[in-house]
Design a protein around this motif. Sequence first.
Motif, PDB file in Angstrom:
ATOM      1  N   GLU A   1       4.009  23.511   0.151  1.00  0.00           N
ATOM      2  CA  GLU A   1       5.034  23.937   1.107  1.00  0.00           C
ATOM      3  C   GLU A   1       6.332  23.200   0.772  1.00  0.00           C
ATOM      4  N   ASP A   2       7.407  23.599   1.413  1.00  0.00           N
ATOM      5  CA  ASP A   2       8.699  22.936   1.187  1.00  0.00           C
ATOM      6  C   ASP A   2       8.664  21.442   1.537  1.00  0.00           C
ATOM      7  N   ASN A   3       7.778  21.067   2.458  1.00  0.00           N
ATOM      8  CA  ASN A   3       7.694  19.677   2.903  1.00  0.00           C
ATOM      9  C   ASN A   3       6.521  18.919   2.270  1.00  0.00           C
ATOM     10  N   SER A   4       5.982  19.439   1.165  1.00  0.00           N
ATOM     11  CA  SER A   4       4.862  18.786   0.482  1.00  0.00           C
ATOM     12  C   SER A   4       5.321  17.550  -0.270  1.00  0.00           C
ATOM     13  N   ARG A   5       4.489  16.528  -0.226  1.00  0.00           N
ATOM     14  CA  ARG A   5       4.675  15.311  -1.024  1.00  0.00           C
ATOM     15  C   ARG A   5       3.296  14.814  -1.414  1.00  0.00           C
ATOM     16  N   LEU A   6       3.237  14.024  -2.463  1.00  0.00           N
ATOM     17  CA  LEU A   6       2.003  13.333  -2.827  1.00  0.00           C
ATOM     18  C   LEU A   6       1.996  12.002  -2.086  1.00  0.00           C
ATOM     19  N   SER A   7       0.985  11.799  -1.263  1.00  0.00           N
ATOM     20  CA  SER A   7       0.970  10.587  -0.438  1.00  0.00           C
ATOM     21  C   SER A   7       0.860   9.316  -1.271  1.00  0.00           C
ATOM     22  N   CYS A   8       0.352   9.420  -2.501  1.00  0.00           N
ATOM     23  CA  CYS A   8       0.267   8.236  -3.365  1.00  0.00           C
ATOM     24  C   CYS A   8       1.641   7.760  -3.817  1.00  0.00           C
TER      25      CYS A   8
ATOM     26  N   GLY B   1      -6.987  11.271  -3.557  1.00  0.00           N
ATOM     27  CA  GLY B   1      -6.718  10.179  -4.484  1.00  0.00           C
ATOM     28  C   GLY B   1      -7.644  10.163  -5.684  1.00  0.00           C
ATOM     29  N   ILE B   2      -8.022  11.311  -6.164  1.00  0.00           N
ATOM     30  CA  ILE B   2      -8.968  11.411  -7.273  1.00  0.00           C
ATOM     31  C   ILE B   2      -8.447  10.712  -8.524  1.00  0.00           C
ATOM     32  N   CYS B   3      -7.139  10.786  -8.772  1.00  0.00           N
ATOM     33  CA  CYS B   3      -6.555  10.165  -9.975  1.00  0.00           C
ATOM     34  C   CYS B   3      -6.246   8.687  -9.762  1.00  0.00           C
ATOM     35  N   GLY B   4      -6.506   8.175  -8.577  1.00  0.00           N
ATOM     36  CA  GLY B   4      -6.243   6.770  -8.300  1.00  0.00           C
ATOM     37  C   GLY B   4      -4.808   6.461  -7.933  1.00  0.00           C
ATOM     38  N   GLY B   5      -4.044   7.483  -7.603  1.00  0.00           N
ATOM     39  CA  GLY B   5      -2.676   7.253  -7.159  1.00  0.00           C
ATOM     40  C   GLY B   5      -1.649   7.269  -8.279  1.00  0.00           C
ATOM     41  N   MET B   6      -1.937   7.981  -9.356  1.00  0.00           N
ATOM     42  CA  MET B   6      -1.044   8.019 -10.518  1.00  0.00           C
ATOM     43  C   MET B   6      -0.197   9.290 -10.579  1.00  0.00           C
ATOM     44  N   ALA B   7      -0.192  10.109  -9.528  1.00  0.00           N
ATOM     45  CA  ALA B   7       0.545  11.391  -9.487  1.00  0.00           C
ATOM     46  C   ALA B   7       0.057  12.334 -10.578  1.00  0.00           C
ATOM     47  N   MET B   8      -1.243  12.281 -10.879  1.00  0.00           N
ATOM     48  CA  MET B   8      -1.825  13.128 -11.912  1.00  0.00           C
ATOM     49  C   MET B   8      -2.773  14.180 -11.350  1.00  0.00           C
ATOM     50  N   CYS B   9      -2.871  14.239 -10.036  1.00  0.00           N
ATOM     51  CA  CYS B   9      -3.629  15.292  -9.365  1.00  0.00           C
ATOM     52  C   CYS B   9      -2.886  15.546  -8.053  1.00  0.00           C
ATOM     53  N   ALA B  10      -3.245  16.541  -7.350  1.00  0.00           N
ATOM     54  CA  ALA B  10      -2.569  16.796  -6.074  1.00  0.00           C
ATOM     55  C   ALA B  10      -3.543  16.659  -4.905  1.00  0.00           C
ATOM     56  N   SER B  11      -4.615  15.911  -5.114  1.00  0.00           N
ATOM     57  CA  SER B  11      -5.626  15.785  -4.056  1.00  0.00           C
ATOM     58  C   SER B  11      -5.100  15.048  -2.826  1.00  0.00           C
ATOM     59  N   CYS B  12      -4.014  14.300  -2.963  1.00  0.00           N
ATOM     60  CA  CYS B  12      -3.468  13.554  -1.828  1.00  0.00           C
ATOM     61  C   CYS B  12      -2.239  14.236  -1.226  1.00  0.00           C
ATOM     62  N   GLN B  13      -2.054  15.510  -1.560  1.00  0.00           N
ATOM     63  CA  GLN B  13      -0.886  16.226  -1.038  1.00  0.00           C
ATOM     64  C   GLN B  13      -0.902  16.231   0.490  1.00  0.00           C
TER      65      GLN B  13
ATOM     66  N   MET C   1       0.841  -1.196   0.000  1.00  0.00           N
ATOM     67  CA  MET C   1       0.000   0.000   0.000  1.00  0.00           C
ATOM     68  C   MET C   1       0.874   1.242   0.000  1.00  0.00           C
ATOM     69  N   ASN C   2       0.261   2.361  -0.407  1.00  0.00           N
ATOM     70  CA  ASN C   2       0.932   3.647  -0.272  1.00  0.00           C
ATOM     71  C   ASN C   2       0.193   4.471   0.777  1.00  0.00           C
ATOM     72  N   LEU C   3       0.766   5.600   1.131  1.00  0.00           N
ATOM     73  CA  LEU C   3       0.215   6.428   2.199  1.00  0.00           C
ATOM     74  C   LEU C   3      -1.192   6.929   1.871  1.00  0.00           C
ATOM     75  N   MET C   4      -1.450   7.282   0.614  1.00  0.00           N
ATOM     76  CA  MET C   4      -2.780   7.727   0.209  1.00  0.00           C
ATOM     77  C   MET C   4      -3.824   6.633   0.428  1.00  0.00           C
TER      78      MET C   4
END
Length: 111
Positions: free
Chosen positions: A84-91, A44-56, A26-29
């Motif tokens: 922010e400087d510490n932003s990541r995509l949880s997916c 996770g609107i894009c399903g975890g494909m790094a194509m949206c930032a909803s899981c930031q 699993m991933n964090l998202m």
Amino acid sequence: MSDVKITIIDREGEAHVIDAPTDMNMNLMEVIRSYELASEGTIGICGGMAMCASCQCYMLNYQHMLPEMSYEEEDMLDQAFHVEDNSRLSCQIPITDELEGLEIRIAPTTE
């Protein structure tokens, strides 16, 4: 079964200490969704494909233990709101033993 403890601060500011399985690929998202820590349809609107930032999420500690950011993730964050400087995509953060004790805060929605 092996779990790691992760603290997730939801969008209302409430902290949740959860057990995240390291043996389920699993991933964090996906963990955030499985614990229902964000409203339905807001993460996770894009399903975890790094194509949206909803899981930031904002990484509050252990940034050095996270996987390196991919070009796709970096590009998506360049277009996102509330970055922010510490932003990541949880997916893009797989659940591994190295995440033990991780603390994150889910970024606000763009609405």
